[in-house]
Scaffold this motif. Structure first.
Motif, mmCIF file in Angstrom:
data_model
loop_
_atom_site.group_PDB
_atom_site.id
_atom_site.type_symbol
_atom_site.label_atom_id
_atom_site.label_comp_id
_atom_site.label_asym_id
_atom_site.label_seq_id
_atom_site.Cartn_x
_atom_site.Cartn_y
_atom_site.Cartn_z
ATOM 1 N N SER A 282 0.834 -1.206 0.000
ATOM 2 C CA SER A 282 0.000 0.000 0.000
ATOM 3 C C SER A 282 0.869 1.256 0.000
ATOM 4 O O SER A 282 0.603 2.211 -0.737
ATOM 5 C CB SER A 282 -0.930 0.003 1.220
ATOM 6 N N ALA A 283 1.925 1.258 0.834
ATOM 7 C CA ALA A 283 2.802 2.426 0.913
ATOM 8 C C ALA A 283 3.502 2.677 -0.413
ATOM 9 O O ALA A 283 3.578 3.819 -0.891
ATOM 10 C CB ALA A 283 3.820 2.235 2.030
ATOM 11 N N GLU A 286 1.209 4.142 -3.066
ATOM 12 C CA GLU A 286 0.919 5.562 -2.840
ATOM 13 C C GLU A 286 2.095 6.441 -3.258
ATOM 14 O O GLU A 286 1.912 7.504 -3.870
ATOM 15 C CB GLU A 286 0.591 5.801 -1.366
ATOM 16 N N LEU A 287 3.303 6.020 -2.927
ATOM 17 C CA LEU A 287 4.471 6.831 -3.273
ATOM 18 C C LEU A 287 4.655 6.928 -4.786
ATOM 19 O O LEU A 287 4.981 7.997 -5.315
ATOM 20 C CB LEU A 287 5.722 6.246 -2.621
ATOM 21 N N ALA A 342 0.488 6.186 3.256
ATOM 22 C CA ALA A 342 1.736 5.435 3.151
ATOM 23 C C ALA A 342 2.434 5.354 4.502
ATOM 24 O O ALA A 342 2.908 4.296 4.918
ATOM 25 C CB ALA A 342 2.649 6.077 2.116
ATOM 26 N N THR A 345 1.114 2.772 7.201
ATOM 27 C CA THR A 345 1.186 1.333 6.982
ATOM 28 C C THR A 345 2.579 0.757 7.179
ATOM 29 O O THR A 345 2.771 -0.445 6.993
ATOM 30 C CB THR A 345 0.708 0.994 5.559
ATOM 31 N N LEU A 349 8.583 6.621 7.558
ATOM 32 C CA LEU A 349 8.528 7.253 6.239
ATOM 33 C C LEU A 349 9.318 8.553 6.287
ATOM 34 O O LEU A 349 9.101 9.389 7.175
ATOM 35 C CB LEU A 349 7.079 7.542 5.837
ATOM 36 N N VAL A 362 10.416 4.345 2.678
ATOM 37 C CA VAL A 362 9.695 3.696 3.773
ATOM 38 C C VAL A 362 10.556 2.557 4.304
ATOM 39 O O VAL A 362 11.262 1.882 3.552
ATOM 40 C CB VAL A 362 8.312 3.166 3.329
#
Length: 477
Positions: A282-283, A286-287, A342, A345, A349, A362
């Motif tokens: 998920s992170a 998003e990035l 992000a 999760t 970060l 991350v």
């Protein structure tokens, strides 16, 4: 092997005192299994542990406290903590057990406890070990043979005598197995026969080309029938360290989708637990979406670079880099929350902006659950295409909902809702990735529906995880 649902309160205590996670490491695969005695469902004194040391070595421990019940479990918990501290302070296995013996002398109920400690250097295969009244570890070779290590003489805790340090070596692809005596003290077998059976089982487990620590612990427990004591096994498979991953391509949605799938394959090959997989994927999604949408807003798409590496400590670092110039904008109800999602999760970060571009990184610890504690729903491991179909009044959605598919999903959702004659349920259980672009679509649909739309996801799935983080109302099946 999962613990039965009717586990007694004592077994629940045992579960709480054992490690809840094993580290996922680049040069060694770990597996642990704990089997409760059939004749007594109360907690026992068996324990296992794994401690990543500062110099990237890994300490592996199994131990056994005499008795069952709350007292044995309490003693076990204290011994495990004291031994872990000694190992983290840099003590070798013999010195650590010597310190543990002094601690145990002041702990009622610790007398006659046994323990085995092995410290492995994954980079070289060097192994040091010590056993205090405990059965010796064994080493299985990739050639399909197994052997017990030379005993490092030592008495149970509280008995006279000192402790010796043993030395051995694990070749690449060799497997080290530690276990408690419940595995070789079985009512149907003599000790000699049981130790021979254990060698045979381990040799059979490593005979094929696809063996692993998980396979070894699983097949070893197949030996156990009618056992009268708890059984704990802990295996370490020394393997070629996982290679770092680097990908570079144009910052467009299609590139982000391809990198997403390649990163998912890289990550899942390490076999961390599902919740870690969901959070990291998920992170990263998003990035990459942020780069595609914002980094090159005033020019043609430049480069997007994705890099991932697993450190000897078990912490994975994933960076997403661009060479653009971000447009500053204020978050709105439906946009500007990708970085927050992000960060929520993963463990850490960081975002570093320079005149040459932006790098977002991350970091999170990769872990897996011992088999006694496995219970979450595993996300799908196969690459899945986006899909949406209506069945029995439900919109069944599968595959990724991200910057590539979100617009199409929005059109389908609007069309299905417009023709629905009753409240619509959107089942997201088969969704493999739910990015902020998908969250925006779902949030807008909920606002339009006036409570005529319900979101559903199976517990432990990626959608359930992300919906919980974003606090979108949904029902967990």
């Amino acid at each position: 092997m999962d613990v039965p649902e009717d586990m007694t309160k004592y077994a629940v205590l045992q579960k709480a005192l054992l490690p809840t996670r094993l580290p996922v490491l680049p040069g060694v695969e770990l597996s642990a299994r704990y089997l409760l005695a059939e004749t007594d469902a109360s907690a026992g004194g068996d324990w296992f542990d794994s401690v990543v040391l500062d110099d990237a070595r890994i300490a592996l421990v199994v131990g056994d406290v005499v008795g069952h019940g709350v007292r044995a479990s309490a003693v076990m918990g204290q011994l495990r903590a004291a031994l872990g501290m000694a190992l983290q302070d840099g003590a070798d296995p013999a010195v650590a057990i010597t310190r543990l013996e002094k601690f145990a002398s002041r702990l009622p109920g610790a007398e006659a406890a046994t323990v085995c400690v092995a410290v492995l250097d994954p980079s070289t295969g060097d192994l040091t070990y010590c056993a205090a009244g405990h059965p010796p570890p064994l080493i299985a070779s990739r050639k399909g043979t197994a052997r017990y290590v030379e005993p490092a003489v030592g008495s149970p805790l509280g008995a006279p005598g000192g402790y010796e340090l043993g030395h051995d070596h694990l070749g690449l692809d060799d497997v080290l197995l530690l276990y408690t005596d419940g595995l070789i003290e079985r009512p149907q077998s003599t000790p000699d026969q049981a130790t021979a059976d254990l060698l045979d089982a381990v040799e059979a487990a490593v005979a094929g080309p696809q063996y692993s620590a998980e396979r070894v612990t699983e097949q070893v427990l197949d030996l156990v029938t009618g056992h009268s004591d708890d059984v704990t096994v802990l295996a370490a498979h020394r393997r070629t360290p996982v290679a770092a991953m680097t990908r570079t391509g144009p910052a467009v949605p299609e590139t982000a989708a391809r990198f997403r799938d390649e990163f998912a394959a890289w990550l899942r090959a390490l076999e961390p637990e599902p919740v870690v997989v969901i959070g990291l994927e998920s992170a990263v999604i998003e990035l990459m979406a942020n780069v595609v949408e914002h980094a090159y807003y005033d020019c043609a798409p430049g480069q997007l670079t994705l890099a991932a590496d697993l450190a000897p400590s078990g912490q994975v670092a994933v960076s997403v880099q661009d060479h653009g110039r971000w447009k500053e904008s204020e978050p709105s109800v439906d946009r500007g929350h990708g970085l927050a999602l992000a960060g929520a999760t993963v463990d850490d970060l960081t975002v570093k902006r320079t005149p040459d571009g932006t790098t977002a990184t991350v970091r999170t610890a990769l872990t897996k659950a011992p088999s006694m504690l496995v219970g979450e729903v595993s996300p799908a491991t196969d690459r899945a295409e986006f899909s949406a179909a209506v069945a029995d009044g439900r919109l069944l959605v599968g595959g990724p909902i991200d910057i590539v598919t979100a617009r199409g999903f929005d059109r389908i959702l609007r069309e299905v809702a417009r023709h629905a004659t009753r409240p619509l349920t959107v089942d997201l259980s088969r969704v493999t990735h739910l990015a902020s672009a998908g969250i925006r679509v779902l949030a807008a649909a909920l606002r339009r529906s006036d409570r005529k739309l319900e979101l559903v996801a199976l517990r432990g799935t990626p959608a359930d995880h992300v919906l919980g983080l974003t606090q979108l109302p949904h029902r967990t099946a």
